[in-house]
Motif scaffolding. Structure first.
Motif: not given
Ligand code: QAP
Ligand code: CO
Length: 166
Positions: A16-18, A49-50, A55-56, A138-140
């Motif tokens: 997931t992208v944050a 956080a991911t 997802h922030i 954070l970029l997944g």
């Protein structure tokens, strides 16, 4: 304070992208405290956080020897990169796996601190590796994605077996 559950590779939620943090409020402070507690308990030197399914754009890092120098990065952005270094990386989401990854040797990162104040940091060596590794989350992106498909698939199979044991 509370320790949080860490997602294990190959959980699809790790891709997931944050989204950027809109306001550094009490809810963010609570999450920072819980993420720091989770990282220190592991023990680890970095957590995004991911990895705790939030997802922030929020990261905690402590690469100090004494584990007493918490770095909080909110909405981090690498603005300068130079050189390359190879480092054997691990990840709290890929327990028991350590592999060499090539990244920039020196970086400059801009971010907000825990008080929501903008700052700039120059980093090199392990700290620079750690910041790049956590921003990837954070970029997944998980570090095993830098490895060959063969290595990555071996790790995936090992992790699926390992996750079943829990
Ligand atoms: C990312 O990783 C990192 O396999 C942070 O069984 C790692 O804190 C950046 C850990 C290395 C730069 C260099 C891993 C703990 C912790 C494991 C971590 C394990 C227990 C990894
Ligand atoms: Co990681």
């Amino acid at each position: 304070m509370a320790t949080l559950t860490i997602l294990n590779y190959p959980d699809p939620r790790l891709h997931t992208v944050a989204k950027p943090v809109q306001e550094v409020n009490d809810e963010i402070h609570q999450l920072v405290n819980d993420m720091a507690e989770t990282m220190y308990a592991a023990p680890g030197i970095g957590l995004a956080a991911t990895q705790v399914n939030r997802h922030i754009q929020l990261i905690v890092i402590d690469s100090s020897k004494e584990q007493n120098d918490l770095l909080v990065l909110i909405n981090p952005k690498i603005v300068v990169k130079s050189g390359t270094q190879d480092y054997e990386e691990g990840c709290l989401s890929v327990p028991g796996v350590y592999e060499m990854v090539t990244r920039a040797e020196k970086i400059t990162v801009e971010a907000l601190d825990k008080q929501g104040k903008k700052f700039k940091l120059n980093a090199e060596g392990l700290l620079a590796v750690c910041i790049q590794h956590e921003i990837d989350h954070l970029l997944g992106k998980v570090f095993v994605e830098y490895l060959s498909p063969l290595k990555r698939n071996r790790i995936k199979t090992k992790m699926i077996k390992q996750n079943r044991q829990k």
